[in-house]
Design an enzyme around this catalytic site. Structure first.
Site, mmCIF file in Angstrom:
data_model
loop_
_atom_site.group_PDB
_atom_site.id
_atom_site.type_symbol
_atom_site.label_atom_id
_atom_site.label_comp_id
_atom_site.label_asym_id
_atom_site.label_seq_id
_atom_site.Cartn_x
_atom_site.Cartn_y
_atom_site.Cartn_z
ATOM 1 N N TYR A 141 52.149 40.306 50.784
ATOM 2 C CA TYR A 141 51.055 41.260 50.608
ATOM 3 C C TYR A 141 51.109 42.403 51.617
ATOM 4 O O TYR A 141 50.671 43.508 51.334
ATOM 5 C CB TYR A 141 49.700 40.550 50.756
ATOM 6 C CG TYR A 141 49.221 39.849 49.517
ATOM 7 C CD1 TYR A 141 49.923 38.780 48.980
ATOM 8 C CD2 TYR A 141 48.054 40.259 48.884
ATOM 9 C CE1 TYR A 141 49.465 38.128 47.848
ATOM 10 C CE2 TYR A 141 47.592 39.617 47.755
ATOM 11 C CZ TYR A 141 48.298 38.551 47.241
ATOM 12 O OH TYR A 141 47.834 37.920 46.121
ATOM 13 N N ASP A 251 43.964 29.917 41.765
ATOM 14 C CA ASP A 251 43.588 30.189 40.367
ATOM 15 C C ASP A 251 43.891 28.974 39.488
ATOM 16 O O ASP A 251 43.109 28.611 38.607
ATOM 17 C CB ASP A 251 44.367 31.390 39.801
ATOM 18 C CG ASP A 251 43.618 32.708 39.974
ATOM 19 O OD1 ASP A 251 42.921 32.858 40.993
ATOM 20 O OD2 ASP A 251 43.740 33.589 39.089
HETATM 21 C C1 IPM Z 1 42.272 37.104 45.077
HETATM 22 C C2 IPM Z 1 42.696 38.316 44.283
HETATM 23 C C3 IPM Z 1 43.234 39.364 45.247
HETATM 24 C C4 IPM Z 1 44.436 38.768 45.951
HETATM 25 C C5 IPM Z 1 43.584 40.727 44.612
HETATM 26 C C6 IPM Z 1 42.404 41.303 43.863
HETATM 27 C C7 IPM Z 1 44.095 41.693 45.608
HETATM 28 O O1 IPM Z 1 43.620 37.948 43.319
HETATM 29 O O2 IPM Z 1 41.406 37.281 45.972
HETATM 30 O O3 IPM Z 1 42.779 36.020 44.819
HETATM 31 O O4 IPM Z 1 45.541 38.765 45.393
HETATM 32 O O5 IPM Z 1 44.271 38.284 47.075
HETATM 33 MG MG MG Z 2 43.855 35.841 43.128
#
Ligand code: IPM
Ligand code: MG
Length: 367
Positions: A141, A251
């Site tokens: 990231y 997720d």
């Molecule tokens: C999360 C989201 C974020 C991430 C995005 C919106 C930048 O997917 O908080 O999981 O990837 O961290």
């Molecule tokens: Mg996410």
């Protein structure tokens, strides 16, 4: 207690779910006698539309002068073709970095009332209670260099995964500390058979574990962890992992426990914590009043627990949510055959009612 909180509704369903979360926050504050000082600010696509900056200076300033920030969601298809720094997501990533929020806690719990909402068999998910500890300021990231370069047709894209020992050690300690208050188990997830970052990760985590003799540490490769998460979710307790793996696995855990709409998160470690539901902006259902506000509402519980050490208040919200689900309330994401859908605001109202009710019961009992 004075609770100074910045509210960042953001994009898509962010404003709808945040509105309900704030109502719950207000009722808890009233019930427990706290004073709220809230300020609402733009972030993400909403801020891009207003001032062409996904994290305007006054939004960051407001967060820095608060004790915590409550965020809805960022992301909008309108900005898909924009360069990275002018995308809604860039606002959130910058906010996390500016606030030093390196530790992302994402609990994934199977509510007893929702055993039939998971695509997995009820007997597999019953009792699932996982705490993801995701490193939030490192890895792909934020790694440099990053670019897309070269002439059309032969362009090359680059991202960099980097992790330093200190960054690994500080997140590992968060996981071990949490484990001492839970079932004394940490599973560290990596890809040490392929990645140098993971080799260092595993070495540093193993070294840290020596300071926590009561905690049992195990390691798993991320591919294998993804499989085990659906095969035997209740074997997981504290899961420690790097930024991208944590994004993906959390997720997946949302799917396992019935809906991503239920998951809350805390991004902490710096002076000001950011609390947000794990689901994104869900533009396809925005504005329809059908989004599940429970992830946002449960994020308020995490906010009270981690930024203000108000455990009783946090538990009051969590109990109210479990109770509301026991009464059969279901937003569309949780619907099974022949049930009637609860709207976003109805769900919020019912949690508020239960918070108020629990307060009057407590008063009666103490009278
Ligand atoms: C999360 C989201 C974020 C991430 C995005 C919106 C930048 O997917 O908080 O999981 O990837 O961290
Ligand atoms: Mg996410």
């Amino acid at each position: 207690m004075l609770l100074k909180i910045t509210i960042l509704p953001g994009d898509g369903i962010g404003p709808e779910v945040t509105e309900q979360a704030v109502l719950v926050l207000q009722s808890v504050a009233e019930v427990f006698g706290h004073q709220l000082r809230l300020q609402h600010k733009n972030i993400g696509g909403a801020a891009l539309a207003a001032v062409n900056d996904p994290l305007p200076p006054d939004t960051l300033q407001a967060c820095l002068s608060s004790s915590a920030a409550l965020l809805g969601a960022v992301g909008s298809p309108a900005y898909d073709h924009y360069p990275n720094h002018l995308r809604p997501e860039a606002g959130l990533l910058r906010l996390r970095r500016e606030l030093g929020a390196y530790a992302n806690l994402r609990p994934a719990i199977c509510f007893p009332a929702l055993e039939d909402c998971s695509p997995l068999r009820a007997d597999l998910i019953r009792g699932t209670d996982i705490m993801f500890v995701r490193e939030l300021l490192g890895g792909l990231y934020f790694g440099e260099p990053r670019s897309i370069e070269g002439p059309p047709g032969s362009r090359v894209a680059t991202n960099t995964m980097t992790y330093g020992e200190q960054a690994i050690e500080r997140i590992a300690r968060v996981a071990f500390d949490l484990a001492t208050k839970r079932k004394q188990r940490v599973l560290s997830v990596d890809k040490a058979n392929v990645l140098e970052c993971s080799r260092l990760w595993r070495e540093v985590v193993t070294r840290c574990a020596k300071d926590y003799p009561s905690v049992h540490l195990s390691h798993m490769y991320v591919d294998s962890a993804a499989m085990s998460l659906v095969q035997r979710p209740k074997d997981f307790d504290v899961v420690l992992t790097e930024n991208m793996f944590g994004d993906i696995l959390s997720d997946q855990a949302g799917g396992v426990v019935g809906s991503l709409g239920l998951l809350a998160s805390a991004s902490i470690g710096g002076p000001v914590g950011v609390y947000e539901p794990v689901h994104g902006s869900a533009p396809d259902i925005a504005g329809k009043g059908i989004a599940n506000p429970l992830g946002a509402i449960l994020s308020v519980a995490l906010l009270l627990r981690h930024s203000f050490q108000l455990e009783g208040e946090a538990a009051c919200i969590e109990n109210a949510v479990a109770e509301v689900l026991n009464t059969g309330a279901r937003t569309v994401d949780l619907l099974r055959n022949n049930q009637k859908a609860t709207t976003t605001s109805e769900m919020g109202c019912r949690v508020v009612d239960l918070v108020n009710e629990s307060a009057s019961t407590a008063k009666q009992n103490s009278a």
